[in-house]
Design a protein around this motif. Structure first.
Motif: not given
Length: 132
Positions: A69-74, A100-109, A123-132
């Protein structure tokens, strides 16, 4: 970061070409090529090739370990994809959720399922550093 001169390529099975084209076009993908045994799409800037292979369809798909799939940055792009999937009445395999609610790697999916039971995650990560 990814160089703009590279395109990721993924080949997956499909069971029927017309329904495959309909699904991916409704998703917003552009049909690039069509042959008797496969179709190629511009899948959000990458290349997805659906090979006619009705004998190789996963009859009981599971989210893990096989999906793409796709991991959106915005976040706006994620929201737009979700709204589009709902508007086009695309089949959800898994409704929107937060992992992963409440963790650094939390994301919507959310997950969609194509006509050949291939699972697509958006999906979309609130913390962009967790994308990879």
């Amino acid at each position: 970061m990814r160089d703009t001169n590279k395109v990721f390529h993924l080949a997956i099975p499909c069971k029927e070409l017309d329904e495959t084209v309909s699904f991916y076009e409704k998703l917003g993908c552009k049909l690039a090529r069509r042959y008797d045994d496969r179709v190629t799409f511009d899948f959000f800037g990458d290349q997805v090739v659906c090979h006619l292979s009705p004998d190789h369809i996963d009859e009981k798909p599971q989210m893990y370990p096989r999906h793409y799939g796709i991991t959106f940055l915005d976040k706006e792009d994620y929201d737009q994809a979700l709204e589009y999937a709902i508007k086009e009445e695309l089949p959800f395999f898994s409704k929107p959720m937060i992992r992963f609610k409440g963790k650094q790697e939390e994301h919507m999916t959310f997950f969609l399922i194509d006509p050949a039971n291939n699972l697509l995650e958006f999906k979309y990560y609130h913390d962009k550093s967790m994308v990879y």
